[in-house]
Design a protein around this motif. Structure first.
Motif, PDB file in Angstrom:
ATOM      1  N   ARG A 151      -0.309   1.687 -16.036  1.00  0.00           N
ATOM      2  CA  ARG A 151       1.133   2.596 -16.250  1.00  0.00           C
ATOM      3  C   ARG A 151       2.262   1.317 -16.672  1.00  0.00           C
ATOM      4  NH1 ARG A 151       1.284   5.943 -10.915  1.00  0.00           N
ATOM      5  NH2 ARG A 151       3.632   5.454 -11.608  1.00  0.00           N
ATOM      6  N   CYS A 205       2.548   1.492  -3.417  1.00  0.00           N
ATOM      7  CA  CYS A 205       0.997   2.495  -3.976  1.00  0.00           C
ATOM      8  C   CYS A 205       1.245   4.291  -4.601  1.00  0.00           C
ATOM      9  CB  CYS A 205       0.339   1.695  -3.852  1.00  0.00           C
ATOM     10  SG  CYS A 205      -0.028   0.233  -4.319  1.00  0.00           S
ATOM     11  N   LYS A 209      -5.058  -1.712 -10.074  1.00  0.00           N
ATOM     12  CA  LYS A 209      -5.769  -1.744 -11.924  1.00  0.00           C
ATOM     13  C   LYS A 209      -5.019  -0.382 -11.919  1.00  0.00           C
ATOM     14  CE  LYS A 209      -9.932  -0.906 -14.372  1.00  0.00           C
ATOM     15  NZ  LYS A 209     -10.911  -0.149 -13.743  1.00  0.00           N
ATOM     16  N   SER A 210      -4.290   1.010 -11.317  1.00  0.00           N
ATOM     17  CA  SER A 210      -3.988   1.794 -12.358  1.00  0.00           C
ATOM     18  C   SER A 210      -2.427   1.946 -12.848  1.00  0.00           C
ATOM     19  CB  SER A 210      -3.628   3.382 -10.782  1.00  0.00           C
ATOM     20  OG  SER A 210      -3.183   4.578 -11.913  1.00  0.00           O
ATOM     21  N   LEU A 211      -1.607   0.910 -11.357  1.00  0.00           N
ATOM     22  CA  LEU A 211      -0.157   0.516 -11.990  1.00  0.00           C
ATOM     23  C   LEU A 211      -0.419   0.149 -13.205  1.00  0.00           C
ATOM     24  CD1 LEU A 211       1.396   0.334  -8.194  1.00  0.00           C
ATOM     25  CD2 LEU A 211       1.447   1.454 -10.142  1.00  0.00           C
ATOM     26  N   ASP A 259      -7.461  -0.478  -6.700  1.00  0.00           N
ATOM     27  CA  ASP A 259      -7.632   0.705  -7.471  1.00  0.00           C
ATOM     28  C   ASP A 259      -6.161   1.017  -7.809  1.00  0.00           C
ATOM     29  OD1 ASP A 259      -9.974   0.753  -7.460  1.00  0.00           O
ATOM     30  OD2 ASP A 259     -10.739   2.590  -6.367  1.00  0.00           O
ATOM     31  N   ASP A 260      -5.127   0.822  -7.264  1.00  0.00           N
ATOM     32  CA  ASP A 260      -3.578   1.229  -7.124  1.00  0.00           C
ATOM     33  C   ASP A 260      -3.119   0.586  -7.885  1.00  0.00           C
ATOM     34  OD1 ASP A 260      -4.516   3.482  -5.397  1.00  0.00           O
ATOM     35  OD2 ASP A 260      -3.301   2.629  -3.406  1.00  0.00           O
ATOM     36  N   GLU A 273       0.004   7.041  -6.621  1.00  0.00           N
ATOM     37  CA  GLU A 273      -0.648   6.553  -6.405  1.00  0.00           C
ATOM     38  C   GLU A 273      -2.060   7.330  -4.970  1.00  0.00           C
ATOM     39  OE1 GLU A 273      -2.446   5.404  -8.808  1.00  0.00           O
ATOM     40  OE2 GLU A 273      -0.623   4.869 -10.177  1.00  0.00           O
ATOM     41  N   LYS A 274      -2.876   6.657  -4.781  1.00  0.00           N
ATOM     42  CA  LYS A 274      -4.437   7.246  -4.123  1.00  0.00           C
ATOM     43  C   LYS A 274      -3.701   6.698  -2.581  1.00  0.00           C
ATOM     44  CE  LYS A 274      -7.799   9.360  -5.628  1.00  0.00           C
ATOM     45  NZ  LYS A 274      -9.412   9.335  -6.287  1.00  0.00           N
ATOM     46  N   GLN A 305       1.367  -1.267   0.003  1.00  0.00           N
ATOM     47  CA  GLN A 305       0.212   0.230  -0.539  1.00  0.00           C
ATOM     48  C   GLN A 305       0.889   0.730  -0.307  1.00  0.00           C
ATOM     49  OE1 GLN A 305      -2.621   1.167   3.923  1.00  0.00           O
ATOM     50  NE2 GLN A 305      -4.357   0.967   2.430  1.00  0.00           N
TER      51      GLN A 305
END
Length: 262
Positions: free
Chosen positions: A185, A165, A180-182, A177-178, A170-171, A162
């Motif tokens: 990227r 991320c 998925k965003s990574l 969600d993190d 990321e947030k 966490q």
């Protein structure tokens, strides 16, 4: 021919020393609880003053000094084994507490029952050199407690993921969600699958940094691997590419920019 390697174990008389790493003979010492007639019965610490008293002790065999004091002089937190029977009024055997002494470095390791207590035993792969310090702190703490508490190690590693991320922009609030965003990227989709497998097979309701009763050393081992792979893909590889590109002469870089504009 490969060098023999045996993990430290109370059932062995030769294994990889937890101090120097050499595979060699280990001497197991019997311990006794003693009460000194001239003592107030409080523990005595091996500080510099104590060492001077030991060196000056009358009748202390030279081999004892050579064997035990040298290692302690290097590290005052080490162990001294000296026994003068005449100074004690009684001695009782101590069970489930053991000392192993390395034939190579003469350092002592402390065991409680069958578990190595000192020095700290680090498990799992070493942290990637590019791992952010905030993540590395949790990673290394997990490596220290893996043997004693696999669940605690897994909880720390989930927290490390966490934090990683968040370090990557990321947030850091929802690991799904993190990740998925990574992936969007550049993180390998296979790593996403592995992380989801570790999460769901355990307990997908478990929050990072909290204990999961289903976690075991196998789960923790996978999490060690995941943290390092994410650092490798998202931090190390881009850094290596940037360093390589920086070596290109400026006129060549301009030519590349012109090519890309076209």
């Amino acid at each position: 021919m490969a060098t023999k390697s045996v993990s430290p174990s109370i059932s062995e008389t030769a294994f990889d020393c937890p101090h120097c790493g050499a595979y060699t003979t280990q001497t197991w010492h019997n311990l006794h609880s003693v009460i000194r007639s001239d003592s107030d019965r409080t523990p005595q610490l091996a500080d510099k003053e104590f060492l001077e008293k030991v060196r000056a002790a009358e009748g202390l065999p030279a081999e004892v000094k050579a064997r035990y004091l040298t290692g302690v002089e290097k590290q005052l937190a080490g162990l001294i084994c000296l026994y003068d029977e005449e100074k004690y009024t009684s001695a009782f055997p101590v069970y489930n507490l053991h000392l192993s002494e390395c034939f190579n470095c003469h350092e002592f390791s402390v065991w409680v029952r069958d578990k190595l207590l000192f020095p700290e035993s680090r498990q799992g792969p070493p942290a990637n050199v590019d791992m952010p310090q905030s993540v590395k702190t949790d990673y290394e703490e997990a490596s220290k407690i893996l043997t004693l508490s696999p669940r605690g190690a897994a909880a720390l590693l989930r927290l490390a993921i966490q934090k990683l991320c968040a370090e990557l922009g990321e947030k850091g609030e929802n690991i799904n969600d993190d990740i998925k965003s990574l992936v969007a990227r550049g993180l390998s989709p296979q790593i996403q699958m592995a992380l989801d497998a570790v999460r769901v097979i355990g307990n997908e309701a478990v929050h990072p940094g909290t204990l999961d009763l289903k976690d075991d050393s196998g789960t923790a081992g996978k999490l060690f691997l995941m943290v390092n792979i994410i650092v490798e893909q998202m931090i190390s590889n881009p850094k290596h590419i940037t360093e390589l590109f920086a070596k290109i002469p400026e006129e060549k870089k301009k030519a590349i920019e012109q090519r890309d504009k076209k």
